[in-house]
Motif scaffolding. Structure first.
Motif, PDB file in Angstrom:
ATOM      1  N   GLN A 246    -130.668-112.723 -49.516  1.00  0.00           N
ATOM      2  CA  GLN A 246    -129.692-113.665 -49.699  1.00  0.00           C
ATOM      3  C   GLN A 246    -128.656-113.796 -48.720  1.00  0.00           C
ATOM      4  O   GLN A 246    -128.041-114.786 -48.598  1.00  0.00           O
ATOM      5  CB  GLN A 246    -128.940-113.506 -51.320  1.00  0.00           C
ATOM      6  N   HIS A 247    -128.268-112.574 -47.995  1.00  0.00           N
ATOM      7  CA  HIS A 247    -127.130-112.713 -47.183  1.00  0.00           C
ATOM      8  C   HIS A 247    -127.614-113.538 -46.004  1.00  0.00           C
ATOM      9  O   HIS A 247    -126.903-114.168 -45.484  1.00  0.00           O
ATOM     10  CB  HIS A 247    -126.867-111.206 -46.833  1.00  0.00           C
ATOM     11  N   ILE A 248    -128.909-113.022 -45.416  1.00  0.00           N
ATOM     12  CA  ILE A 248    -129.255-113.801 -44.291  1.00  0.00           C
ATOM     13  C   ILE A 248    -129.597-115.193 -44.709  1.00  0.00           C
ATOM     14  O   ILE A 248    -129.332-116.032 -43.973  1.00  0.00           O
ATOM     15  CB  ILE A 248    -130.563-113.211 -43.711  1.00  0.00           C
ATOM     16  N   LYS A 251    -126.045-116.875 -44.431  1.00  0.00           N
ATOM     17  CA  LYS A 251    -125.694-117.157 -42.984  1.00  0.00           C
ATOM     18  C   LYS A 251    -126.343-117.971 -42.120  1.00  0.00           C
ATOM     19  O   LYS A 251    -125.794-118.837 -41.341  1.00  0.00           O
ATOM     20  CB  LYS A 251    -125.956-115.522 -42.277  1.00  0.00           C
ATOM     21  N   THR A 252    -127.757-118.247 -42.275  1.00  0.00           N
ATOM     22  CA  THR A 252    -128.664-119.175 -41.735  1.00  0.00           C
ATOM     23  C   THR A 252    -128.476-120.542 -42.151  1.00  0.00           C
ATOM     24  O   THR A 252    -128.236-121.386 -41.486  1.00  0.00           O
ATOM     25  CB  THR A 252    -130.004-118.656 -41.919  1.00  0.00           C
ATOM     26  N   SER A 294    -127.109-118.364 -51.760  1.00  0.00           N
ATOM     27  CA  SER A 294    -128.441-118.177 -51.187  1.00  0.00           C
ATOM     28  C   SER A 294    -129.201-119.366 -51.839  1.00  0.00           C
ATOM     29  O   SER A 294    -130.483-119.648 -51.288  1.00  0.00           O
ATOM     30  CB  SER A 294    -128.880-116.788 -51.667  1.00  0.00           C
ATOM     31  N   GLY A 295    -128.836-120.018 -53.013  1.00  0.00           N
ATOM     32  CA  GLY A 295    -129.810-121.055 -53.554  1.00  0.00           C
ATOM     33  C   GLY A 295    -129.185-122.298 -53.222  1.00  0.00           C
ATOM     34  O   GLY A 295    -129.621-123.336 -54.165  1.00  0.00           O
ATOM     35  N   LEU A 343    -136.464-113.334 -40.856  1.00  0.00           N
ATOM     36  CA  LEU A 343    -135.197-113.552 -40.646  1.00  0.00           C
ATOM     37  C   LEU A 343    -134.166-112.472 -39.912  1.00  0.00           C
ATOM     38  O   LEU A 343    -132.836-112.629 -39.862  1.00  0.00           O
ATOM     39  CB  LEU A 343    -134.394-113.811 -42.147  1.00  0.00           C
ATOM     40  N   THR A 344    -134.917-111.315 -39.654  1.00  0.00           N
ATOM     41  CA  THR A 344    -134.238-110.354 -38.979  1.00  0.00           C
ATOM     42  C   THR A 344    -134.543-110.000 -37.694  1.00  0.00           C
ATOM     43  O   THR A 344    -135.583-110.436 -37.023  1.00  0.00           O
ATOM     44  CB  THR A 344    -134.602-108.853 -40.004  1.00  0.00           C
TER      45      THR A 344
END
Length: 344
Positions: A246-248, A251-252, A294-295, A343-344
């Motif tokens: 959710q954090h990534i 951010k993206t 995130s959503g 995503l990482t």
């Protein structure tokens, strides 16, 4: 037809099972009990010629209700839930161009099933899955139960995700304890595939997929109460997987939005309203960026602004194109945990 798990009968019984707590005797078919590794091994261990008679019962420390559910699984293995029509879900294949682009095809969708054919979540978890594990039911039965569990993911994502993550850990620990020799010596016959190490590997894989898919339906993890999280998510690792994804995504999504332009490099710029429209786009973009979770449907939020440009055909056309590009870029962001490495 609505499924019933609280009572059980079968045709042509040749064996009997008794619930010790309730004293209820169920007439069953021995051949059906062999869909359980536990019962199969028990029958194999019996001396030849000593098969129990019809009026002799096998005593089990299960309530009548739980035993009824077990016997249903063994005699009448469930079918997958029946869809009610085309699933309202995102296509697995991203569009290759924006020709005749339909932004709605990129929005998250929810598969719909006939509720009468979906096993209720309180029956699935913990009752049926516990029985699968306790009595060593075949992987085929397990896979069908997984399809029912996944059907509940859109409406109960936290519970489904947490349960799948905990089951995944159980099977992983169990397999890690297996010695290399025992794994290598396993017979790869039908029994080995349905009940052995190979079956446990398949069960672990199935639960990993369910956890990965259920995670996309979760609300921002901070929106759940501490009690809900503690009761549902089995480990720090499972919680971190959600928080990280959710954090990534946030951010993206914010980066994609901040880099968006209504007139990219001046392309399609309106000769009359270019500066004003650009300022309004930037203002809306910053407002949306400040409330992304995130959503968030970023393209949908920006589309509200585009609707105000209808008086100018050039500006409106540019706004629609910019929103379509946003939707496409956001669609490409993985929603499932299995894609987290991207995503990482």
């Amino acid at each position: 037809m609505t499924m019933t798990w609280t009572s059980f009968t079968c045709d042509e019984p040749d064996f009997a099972v008794r619930s010790i707590p309730d004293g209820v005797v169920f007439r069953v078919r021995r051949s059906a009990l062999e869909n359980s590794e536990v019962f199969r091994d028990m029958f194999i261990c019996c001396e030849p010629g000593t098969d129990p008679l019809l009026d002799e019962a096998l005593d089990l420390h299960e309530t009548a209700q739980v035993l009824s559910a077990l016997l249903h699984l063994l005699h009448y293995p469930p079918e997958p839930p029946i869809p009610t029509g085309p699933a309202i879900c995102v296509s697995d294949n991203a569009p290759t161009s924006n020709t005749n682009f339909n932004r709605e095809c990129l929005l998250p969708r929810i598969p719909l099933y006939d509720s009468r054919t979906v096993i209720p979540l309180p029956v699935l978890q913990p009752i049926l899955f516990d029985l699968v594990d306790k009595y060593g039911l075949s992987v085929n039965i397990f896979q069908v139960l997984c399809s029912h569990l996944l059907a509940h993911a859109p409406s109960h994502p936290l519970r489904v995700y947490g349960f799948a993550a905990s089951f995944e850990q159980i099977y992983h620990r169990r397999r890690s304890r297996a010695t290399p020799s025992s794994a290598n010596e396993e017979k790869q016959d039908l029994f080995g595939i349905q009940f052995g190490v190979s079956a446990e590997k398949e069960m672990e894989t199935q639960m990993r997929k369910i956890a990965s898919k259920a995670i996309q339906f979760l609300e921002p993890i901070g929106s759940y109460s501490m009690t809900e999280v503690e009761d549902s998510i089995p480990s720090v690792k499972a919680l971190h997987r959600v928080v990280q994804l959710q954090h990534i995504r946030v951010k993206t999504l914010r980066e994609i939005l901040n880099e968006s332009e209504i007139f990219p490099k001046g392309y399609g710029a309106c000769p009359s309203h270019c500066e004003k429209t650009t300022e309004c786009w930037d203002r809306q973009r910053k407002a949306v960026a400040g409330k992304i979770d995130s959503g968030t449907d970023v393209a949908g939020e920006m589309e509200l602004f585009v609707d105000t440009l209808k008086e100018c055909r050039v500006c409106h056309k540019a706004g629609v194109a910019a929103v379509e590009m946003l939707a496409y870029m956001c669609y490409r962001l993985p929603r499932q945990a299995q894609h987290l490495a991207k995503l990482t």
